[in-house]
Structure formats: structure tokens, C-alpha cells
Design a protein around this motif. Structure first.
Motif, PDB file in Angstrom:
ATOM      1  N   GLN A   1       0.824  -1.209   0.000  1.00 33.17           N
ATOM      2  CA  GLN A   1       0.000   0.000   0.000  1.00 33.17           C
ATOM      3  C   GLN A   1       0.857   1.257   0.000  1.00 33.17           C
ATOM      4  O   GLN A   1       0.598   2.207  -0.749  1.00 33.17           O
ATOM      5  CB  GLN A   1      -0.933  -0.002   1.209  1.00 33.17           C
ATOM      6  N   LEU A   2       1.884   1.283   0.842  1.00 29.02           N
ATOM      7  CA  LEU A   2       2.759   2.442   0.896  1.00 29.02           C
ATOM      8  C   LEU A   2       3.466   2.665  -0.438  1.00 29.02           C
ATOM      9  O   LEU A   2       3.551   3.799  -0.933  1.00 29.02           O
ATOM     10  CB  LEU A   2       3.796   2.262   2.004  1.00 29.02           C
ATOM     11  N   ARG A   3       3.954   1.592  -1.021  1.00 29.67           N
ATOM     12  CA  ARG A   3       4.664   1.702  -2.302  1.00 29.67           C
ATOM     13  C   ARG A   3       3.728   2.234  -3.382  1.00 29.67           C
ATOM     14  O   ARG A   3       4.102   3.095  -4.186  1.00 29.67           O
ATOM     15  CB  ARG A   3       5.229   0.338  -2.714  1.00 29.67           C
ATOM     16  N   ALA A   4       2.505   1.713  -3.408  1.00 34.00           N
ATOM     17  CA  ALA A   4       1.533   2.164  -4.402  1.00 34.00           C
ATOM     18  C   ALA A   4       1.217   3.643  -4.225  1.00 34.00           C
ATOM     19  O   ALA A   4       1.088   4.388  -5.207  1.00 34.00           O
ATOM     20  CB  ALA A   4       0.265   1.328  -4.307  1.00 34.00           C
ATOM     21  N   GLU A   5       1.085   4.085  -2.997  1.00 34.61           N
ATOM     22  CA  GLU A   5       0.758   5.488  -2.761  1.00 34.61           C
ATOM     23  C   GLU A   5       1.903   6.411  -3.162  1.00 34.61           C
ATOM     24  O   GLU A   5       1.686   7.525  -3.646  1.00 34.61           O
ATOM     25  CB  GLU A   5       0.381   5.703  -1.297  1.00 34.61           C
TER      26      GLU A   5
ATOM     27  N   ALA B   1       2.910  18.893   5.037  1.00 36.64           N
ATOM     28  CA  ALA B   1       3.031  17.452   4.759  1.00 36.64           C
ATOM     29  C   ALA B   1       2.560  16.645   5.946  1.00 36.64           C
ATOM     30  O   ALA B   1       2.819  16.969   7.094  1.00 36.64           O
ATOM     31  CB  ALA B   1       4.482  17.110   4.435  1.00 36.64           C
ATOM     32  N   ARG B   2       1.844  15.557   5.645  1.00 32.32           N
ATOM     33  CA  ARG B   2       1.366  14.659   6.680  1.00 32.32           C
ATOM     34  C   ARG B   2       1.733  13.240   6.315  1.00 32.32           C
ATOM     35  O   ARG B   2       2.271  12.964   5.261  1.00 32.32           O
ATOM     36  CB  ARG B   2      -0.159  14.770   6.824  1.00 32.32           C
ATOM     37  N   GLY B   3       1.432  12.315   7.188  1.00 29.25           N
ATOM     38  CA  GLY B   3       1.806  10.916   6.989  1.00 29.25           C
ATOM     39  C   GLY B   3       1.025  10.242   5.895  1.00 29.25           C
ATOM     40  O   GLY B   3       1.298   9.122   5.558  1.00 29.25           O
TER      41      GLY B   3
ATOM     42  N   PRO C   1       5.089  -3.186  11.516  1.00 28.16           N
ATOM     43  CA  PRO C   1       5.019  -3.417  10.071  1.00 28.16           C
ATOM     44  C   PRO C   1       5.238  -2.151   9.255  1.00 28.16           C
ATOM     45  O   PRO C   1       5.772  -2.211   8.143  1.00 28.16           O
ATOM     46  CB  PRO C   1       3.611  -3.984   9.853  1.00 28.16           C
ATOM     47  N   VAL C   2       4.852  -1.003   9.804  1.00 26.21           N
ATOM     48  CA  VAL C   2       5.097   0.267   9.111  1.00 26.21           C
ATOM     49  C   VAL C   2       6.594   0.537   9.051  1.00 26.21           C
ATOM     50  O   VAL C   2       7.142   0.892   7.997  1.00 26.21           O
ATOM     51  CB  VAL C   2       4.377   1.432   9.813  1.00 26.21           C
ATOM     52  N   ARG C   3       7.272   0.355  10.175  1.00 29.08           N
ATOM     53  CA  ARG C   3       8.716   0.580  10.218  1.00 29.08           C
ATOM     54  C   ARG C   3       9.437  -0.350   9.251  1.00 29.08           C
ATOM     55  O   ARG C   3      10.336   0.071   8.509  1.00 29.08           O
ATOM     56  CB  ARG C   3       9.241   0.366  11.637  1.00 29.08           C
ATOM     57  N   GLU C   4       9.023  -1.620   9.209  1.00 31.49           N
ATOM     58  CA  GLU C   4       9.664  -2.580   8.313  1.00 31.49           C
ATOM     59  C   GLU C   4       9.398  -2.225   6.850  1.00 31.49           C
ATOM     60  O   GLU C   4      10.278  -2.382   5.992  1.00 31.49           O
ATOM     61  CB  GLU C   4       9.170  -3.994   8.620  1.00 31.49           C
TER      62      GLU C   4
ATOM     63  N   LEU D   1       0.957   6.710  10.142  1.00 29.25           N
ATOM     64  CA  LEU D   1       0.698   5.650   9.166  1.00 29.25           C
ATOM     65  C   LEU D   1       0.107   4.421   9.854  1.00 29.25           C
ATOM     66  O   LEU D   1      -0.800   3.780   9.321  1.00 29.25           O
ATOM     67  CB  LEU D   1       1.988   5.287   8.426  1.00 29.25           C
ATOM     68  N   ALA D   2       0.629   4.085  11.028  1.00 30.61           N
ATOM     69  CA  ALA D   2       0.104   2.940  11.766  1.00 30.61           C
ATOM     70  C   ALA D   2      -1.372   3.149  12.105  1.00 30.61           C
ATOM     71  O   ALA D   2      -2.187   2.232  12.011  1.00 30.61           O
ATOM     72  CB  ALA D   2       0.923   2.720  13.034  1.00 30.61           C
ATOM     73  N   GLU D   3      -1.717   4.389  12.470  1.00 31.81           N
ATOM     74  CA  GLU D   3      -3.112   4.694  12.802  1.00 31.81           C
ATOM     75  C   GLU D   3      -4.003   4.596  11.564  1.00 31.81           C
ATOM     76  O   GLU D   3      -5.100   4.040  11.612  1.00 31.81           O
ATOM     77  CB  GLU D   3      -3.206   6.095  13.404  1.00 31.81           C
ATOM     78  N   VAL D   4      -3.515   5.132  10.451  1.00 30.22           N
ATOM     79  CA  VAL D   4      -4.287   5.100   9.207  1.00 30.22           C
ATOM     80  C   VAL D   4      -4.549   3.666   8.761  1.00 30.22           C
ATOM     81  O   VAL D   4      -5.667   3.311   8.368  1.00 30.22           O
ATOM     82  CB  VAL D   4      -3.549   5.877   8.094  1.00 30.22           C
TER      83      VAL D   4
END
Length: 252
Positions: A29-33, A249-251, A60-63, A50-53
């Protein structure tokens, strides 16, 4: 006793599978965004936000961020923070060269091997792309673009080649996404796709190769204008890929 031990083993295995799935989903998901510019070059990334979103823990967000940093899509700057990397002009031009080389090399085989079923598949992709363009869905348009080029490689008998191409063209893809809001570019690229399919189906090898080359080099033609239009999005070879965070800028 043995049964209880086996059950605990299965629970541990299932837990690991769930953890692995979560890590993979967050990374994807992060890569796609980042590639589709949902997260813009230079944007600050917050693990906690990001973890909250995503509704996950920070692990997993950190990794995922570490993995994306390895692909030069995320920049981790000590004492400053984590940012979406700016677009590397060098990586764009190198990826374009690799992509062109591999896709052109496979094209004669696609022309030799294409069947009526293959042609129908390609034309169905074209129809979905046209519909996406009409409703202004740039992400879906981009997806069908990817699908068409991947299908040509698969028809050629090189299904693994697309994964190689995809792994090196993230910066190139961001330039492609930046160019898509221009209706003239959307129309031109869709027309090139349709004509390319016509050439492949009719087994016109020289015309298909000439058009594919022109099509794939189109991104180089828009690169300089986009650099001027979005100077904060790009980094040149002699620059450090670090920018101060933008206040807005936001997460996500």
C-alpha cells in the motif's frame, strides 16, 4: 500432550503468517501510494500516523519503510525524519533504457506467438483503459497501462520479465503519473497502445518496434518540462536527496 503441542505450533505458524501478510500489505500500500503520488516527493512520513491510518502497529510500518528505503523510495535522515524520496533523474533514465531494451527484445516473439484469444485480451484492456480515461480515473488508467505491457511480455513467453521491469522503474512510474493529468498525453498514449496492438495482431514487426520505441521514450520528452513545473519533486545526480519537510506534509 502431543496434540496440545501441535495445536500451539499451528497457532504460532498462523500468527506468523498473519504478521507476514500484514507487513506485505502495508509495504504494498505504501509503495503504491508513493508511485501514484498519493504521497508526494519530499513528504514527511510518520510511523505513528501511518500505523493509525492502516490500523496496525508501528512495527510493520517501520519494516515497510526500511524496505522502501532500500528501493530509494524513502529517505531516512537522522535527526530530521523520514521522507518520500524525490524523483531521481538518473534512475528515471536508467529504468527507461532497461525497460525499452527488454520490451523491444521480446516484441518479435509476441508477434510470432499471439493468438486470437491473446488479441481479445489486449483489446479488452484497451477498452477498460479508454473507460478509465473518460471518467478521469488516472490510477486505473495507469493500472491498465501496466497490464497491457505485462500482457505483451507474457504473450511473448517471458512472464518473469515484467517483475524485473517493475522492480527498477518506480522513479520512472512517478514521472509517468505526473504526466497523466494532461488530457493530450492520455489521448496520445491510448492511441499508441491501440495502434501497437493493431501492429502486433497484424504481425507488422517493423512498425510495431518503431511505435513501441517511440512510446517508451515518450517519458523522456516530458521529463524536463515536469522538472521545471515541479522543481521540488526532483533530485539531480549531484544533489543530496534530502529536503526540509513541508509544513503541510502529513503521513498520508
Amino acid at each position: 500432550m502431543a496434540e496440545r503441542t501441535a495445536q500451539r505450533g499451528r497457532r504460532v505458524q498462523l500468527s506468523r503468517m498473519r504478521d507476514s501478510s500484514t507487513r506485505s500489505q502495508v509495504y504494498t500500500q505504501l509503495r503504491a501510494e508513493i508511485i501514484t503520488l498519493g504521497m508526494q516527493p519530499g513528504q514527511v512520513l510518520s510511523e505513528s500516523e501511518l500505523a493509525e491510518v492502516y490500523g496496525v502497529s508501528r512495527t510493520p510500518v517501520r519494516e515497510a519503510l526500511i524496505r522502501l528505503a532500500g528501493e530509494n523510495l524513502v529517505e531516512v535522515v537522522p535527526q530530521l525524519g523520514t521522507f518520500v524520496s524525490r524523483i531521481s533523474v538518473r534512475e528515471v533514465t536508467e529504468a527507461q533504457f532497461i525497460r525499452e531494451t527488454l520490451e523491444r527484445a521480446s516484441l518479435p516473439q509476441a508477434i510470432k506467438r499471439i493468438t486470437p484469444v491473446d488479441e481479445a485480451l489486449l483489446r479488452a484492456i484497451l477498452a477498460r483503459q479508454s473507460a478509465a480515461g473518460e471518467r478521469g480515473d488516472l490510477v486505473e488508467w495507469f493500472s491498465t497501462d501496466e497490464e497491457l505491457h505485462r500482457a505483451l511480455l507474457e504473450i511473448a513467453g517471458h512472464p518473469k520479465t515484467w517483475s524485473v521491469v517493475s522492480s527498477i522503474k518506480a522513479h520512472l512510474d512517478r514521472v509517468r503519473m505526473l504526466s497523466l493529468p494532461d488530457p493530450a498525453i492520455l489521448s496520445s498514449m491510448h492511441g499508441q497502445h491501440a495502434t501497437l496492438v493493431d501492429h502486433v495482431a497484424a504481425k507488422r514487426t517493423q512498425q510495431a518496434d518503431k511505435l513501441l520505441t517511440q512510446h517508451l521514450r515518450g517519458v523522456l520528452g516530458v521529463l524536463e518540462p515536469l522538472e521545471k513545473q515541479h522543481p521540488d519533486y526532483f533530485v539531480l545526480d549531484d544533489e543530496q536527496d534530502v529536503r526540509s519537510p513541508r509544513p503541510s506534509a502529513r503521513g498520508r
